[in-house]
Design an enzyme around this catalytic site. Structure first.
Site, mmCIF file in Angstrom:
data_model
loop_
_atom_site.group_PDB
_atom_site.id
_atom_site.type_symbol
_atom_site.label_atom_id
_atom_site.label_comp_id
_atom_site.label_asym_id
_atom_site.label_seq_id
_atom_site.Cartn_x
_atom_site.Cartn_y
_atom_site.Cartn_z
ATOM 1 N N GLY A 168 -70.158 33.181 -24.587
ATOM 2 C CA GLY A 168 -69.449 32.562 -23.452
ATOM 3 C C GLY A 168 -69.586 33.367 -22.162
ATOM 4 O O GLY A 168 -69.880 34.561 -22.179
ATOM 5 N N ARG A 208 -63.340 33.548 -16.000
ATOM 6 C CA ARG A 208 -62.020 33.892 -15.456
ATOM 7 C C ARG A 208 -61.825 35.399 -15.235
ATOM 8 O O ARG A 208 -60.871 35.825 -14.603
ATOM 9 C CB ARG A 208 -60.913 33.354 -16.379
ATOM 10 C CG ARG A 208 -60.587 31.899 -16.094
ATOM 11 C CD ARG A 208 -59.545 31.365 -17.046
ATOM 12 N NE ARG A 208 -60.105 31.121 -18.374
ATOM 13 C CZ ARG A 208 -59.374 30.903 -19.471
ATOM 14 N NH1 ARG A 208 -58.055 30.950 -19.402
ATOM 15 N NH2 ARG A 208 -59.958 30.671 -20.624
ATOM 16 N N LYS A 232 -67.816 39.659 -19.691
ATOM 17 C CA LYS A 232 -66.455 39.854 -20.205
ATOM 18 C C LYS A 232 -66.387 40.815 -21.394
ATOM 19 O O LYS A 232 -65.546 41.723 -21.419
ATOM 20 C CB LYS A 232 -65.848 38.514 -20.611
ATOM 21 C CG LYS A 232 -64.485 38.655 -21.272
ATOM 22 C CD LYS A 232 -63.754 37.350 -21.384
ATOM 23 C CE LYS A 232 -64.210 36.529 -22.556
ATOM 24 N NZ LYS A 232 -63.400 35.306 -22.707
ATOM 25 N N TYR A 248 -64.505 36.504 -32.890
ATOM 26 C CA TYR A 248 -64.869 36.424 -31.472
ATOM 27 C C TYR A 248 -65.073 37.823 -30.883
ATOM 28 O O TYR A 248 -64.317 38.753 -31.191
ATOM 29 C CB TYR A 248 -63.753 35.763 -30.666
ATOM 30 C CG TYR A 248 -63.542 34.273 -30.901
ATOM 31 C CD1 TYR A 248 -64.450 33.504 -31.620
ATOM 32 C CD2 TYR A 248 -62.418 33.652 -30.375
ATOM 33 C CE1 TYR A 248 -64.240 32.141 -31.805
ATOM 34 C CE2 TYR A 248 -62.203 32.295 -30.555
ATOM 35 C CZ TYR A 248 -63.117 31.540 -31.272
ATOM 36 O OH TYR A 248 -62.898 30.211 -31.442
ATOM 37 N N ASN A 291 -55.067 27.648 -33.912
ATOM 38 C CA ASN A 291 -56.281 28.185 -34.504
ATOM 39 C C ASN A 291 -56.655 29.471 -33.773
ATOM 40 O O ASN A 291 -56.880 29.463 -32.565
ATOM 41 C CB ASN A 291 -57.406 27.144 -34.349
ATOM 42 C CG ASN A 291 -58.775 27.704 -34.698
ATOM 43 O OD1 ASN A 291 -58.879 28.674 -35.445
ATOM 44 N ND2 ASN A 291 -59.813 27.083 -34.145
ATOM 45 N N TYR A 318 -64.866 80.159 -9.931
ATOM 46 C CA TYR A 318 -65.851 79.174 -10.374
ATOM 47 C C TYR A 318 -66.824 79.867 -11.305
ATOM 48 O O TYR A 318 -67.441 80.873 -10.946
ATOM 49 C CB TYR A 318 -66.624 78.561 -9.188
ATOM 50 C CG TYR A 318 -67.770 77.715 -9.682
ATOM 51 C CD1 TYR A 318 -67.518 76.532 -10.373
ATOM 52 C CD2 TYR A 318 -69.091 78.114 -9.529
ATOM 53 C CE1 TYR A 318 -68.547 75.763 -10.893
ATOM 54 C CE2 TYR A 318 -70.139 77.353 -10.035
ATOM 55 C CZ TYR A 318 -69.862 76.182 -10.716
ATOM 56 O OH TYR A 318 -70.885 75.437 -11.239
#
Ligand code: UD1
Ligand code: CA
Length: 499
Positions: A15, A19, A26, A107, A177, A373
């Site tokens: 997918g 959004r 995603k 998924y 689901n 350092y």
């Protein structure tokens, strides 16, 4: 009881995830220090499948490269132009060589799912000899989800209707689901071949497999989980943050239950891959990232960030930042220090306040206590580096290494100009610029001999508070300094300013 391993797991990740409003796909967004997809793949792997397939389409190459880097054992399947979860699984199945057994479908954007839940699903599915077992949940707001259709007495699952295809009556159903299923492989292959796109979205619905299996007289079942968050997917950045916070909450709880003290869970962030031994104490405001590993009875914080850092038993790290560092047992760090990649602090060593280190091996019991350092260096056991010492490792073109032996005393405000070696048991005076090797046991000094120009403030800073203070301290009996010839003083002053 040992749960049976599935023949295959197919993880759907084709997918677009529009959004998210992101240039990053995603499933590559991260929570808990891993991408959503790697969370999903890790859960799938936890069931010990013979084959593990991830279905891709959107930004296929970028996601495949991410998988090659973080989950090299998975097989990538490509979904074609036909849309829908049914088509995605069909494309995934093309890469599965098994012809029978159980196939799990999950998924790529459901990050909290755990292997234990998948194993329970397989156990229930195979125990019932079902054709399909779907993982469901009852939720307060089922908007957008497919609804579970059950027989009147609720004992049988009849099918799943998508939100967009549902009647008003079906929309009132609160059992949803999750999109996670166990399938009989042969049934799945067969049913997918008979699915159309005659629905509100014009897609091949995986959910249609349930009604097809049922009309073939096969058993369709559901496992209901009360853990709604576990099956929740990420669709936008609000959900990304919510699931990120929930994952963190679960991670902290797991550590606390195994014996780690976390004083303030609300300000503590710990990535999934971090390991923490028993009786470690995590103070408020701590972030532990990546493959960080905290030893037993170590104390971290407050306000400390560690990435891919190993902290030994009993060590203390206070208000500091470390990346790819090793902190030895019972060593102390901070407050306010920055340990960069390749810092390796030995047992009982000390990196104190306002110190930056990089690619530096600091021996057991050695100390860099203040304002220094240290880069590209090796410091031997028991050596002390004086305050404000700089390891000048970079000549503008190349980096060079500095080696300081055991039990050396480097004075304050030294500059160690690499490449140099300071031998065991040597010492340097305060303010030394070390440009040549120092043999073992030698004292190196090269600071300019000090001259005091008596009365300088009285002549050159007349009218200031300093002059008044000097006069008061000198008293009336000593006026000689103020009477020194003016020309000599002016020259001295000029020389000083030009330096
Ligand atoms: C789907 C289910 C729905 C369920 C919901 C749970 C169907 C038809 N519907 O809804 O019953 O309640 O998941 O979240 O299965 N994907 C692909 N290829 C595609 C389409 C989707 O790989 O062509 C992947 C997506 O990347 C995502 C997952 O499948 O990981 C679910 O897709 P999404 O569009 O979010 O779910 P829905 O189809 O709306
Ligand atoms: Ca979704």
């Amino acid at each position: 009881m040992e749960s049976p391993a599935p023949a295959a797991v197919i993880v759907l990740a084709a997918g677009a995830g529009t959004r998210m409003k992101s240039r990053t796909p995603k499933v590559l967004h991260e929570i808990g220090g891993r991408s959503l997809l790697v969370h999903a793949v890790t859960a799938a792997e936890g069931t010990g499948p013979s084959e593990l397939v991830v279905v891709l389409r959107h930004e296929r190459d970028r996601v495949a490269a991410h998988l090659a880097e973080h989950a090299a054992e998975v097989t990538v399947a490509d979904q074609d132009d036909v849309p829908g979860t049914g088509r995605a699984v069909q494309c995934g199945l093309d890469q599965v060589s098994a012809s029978e057994g159980t196939v799990l479908v999950t998924y790529g954007d459901v990050p909290l799912l755990e292997p234990a839940t998948l194993r329970e699903l397989v156990t229930a599915h195979e125990g019932a000899r079902a054709a399909v077992t779907v993982l469901t949940s009852r939720v307060p707001d089922p908007t957008g989800y497919g609804r579970i259709l059950r027989s009147e007495d609720g004992s049988e699952v009849l099918g799943i209707v998508e939100h967009k295809d549902a009647t008003d009556e079906q929309l009132a159903i609160d059992e949803i689901n999750s999109g996670i299923y166990a399938f009989d492989l042969a049934v799945l292959r067969d049913a997918l071949g008979r699915i159309g796109t005659d629905n509100a979205q014009g897609e091949m619905y995986l959910t249609d497999v349930l009604s097809i299996a049922r009309s073939d007289g096969r058993s369709v079942r559901a496992v209901v989980t009360a853990d709604v968050m576990m099956v929740e997917g990420v669709n936008d950045r609000v959900q990304l943050a919510q699931l990120g916070a929930e994952m963190n909450r679960r991670t902290l709880e797991r550590h606390m239950r195994s014996g780690v003290t976390i004083i303030d869970p609300s300000t503590t962030w710990i990535d999934s891959d971090v390991s923490i031994a028993q009786d470690a104490v995590i103070l408020p405001g701590v972030q532990l990232h990546g493959a960080t590993d905290i030893g037993t009875e170590a104390t971290i914080g407050p306000d400390t960030t560690l990435r891919d850092t190993e902290v030994g038993e009993g060590a203390e790290v206070v208000r500091s930042h470390a990346v790819l560092a090793v902190i030895g047992a019972n060593a102390t760090v901070g407050p306010f220090s920055y340990l960069r990649a390749g810092t390796d602090l030995g047992e009982k060593g000390k990196i104190g306040g306002f110190v930056e280190t990089k690619n530096a091996k600091i021996g057991p019991g050695a100390k860099v206590p203040h304002l220094s350092y240290v880069g590209d260096a090796e410091i031997g056991e028991g050596t002390n580096i004086g305050a404000a010492t700089i390891f000048a490792n970079y000549d503008g073109v190349d980096k060079h290494r500095t080696t300081v032996g055991k039990h050396v005393r480097v004075g304050s405000d030294n500059v160690l100009v690499a490449p140099i070696t300071i031998g065991d048991g040597a010492a340097t005076g305060a303010g030394t610029t070390v440009r040549k090797d120092v043999p073992p046991g030698a004292l190196a000094v090269n600071a300019v001999a000090q001259r005091n120009m008596e009365g300088w403030t009285l002549r050159r800073r007349a009218g200031t508070a300093a002059e008044a203070a000097a006069r008061a301290a000198l008293g009336a009996e000593d006026r000689s300094a103020a009477d020194a010839p003016a020309t000599e003083v002016a020259d001295e002053h000029k020389e000083h300013e030009q330096r």
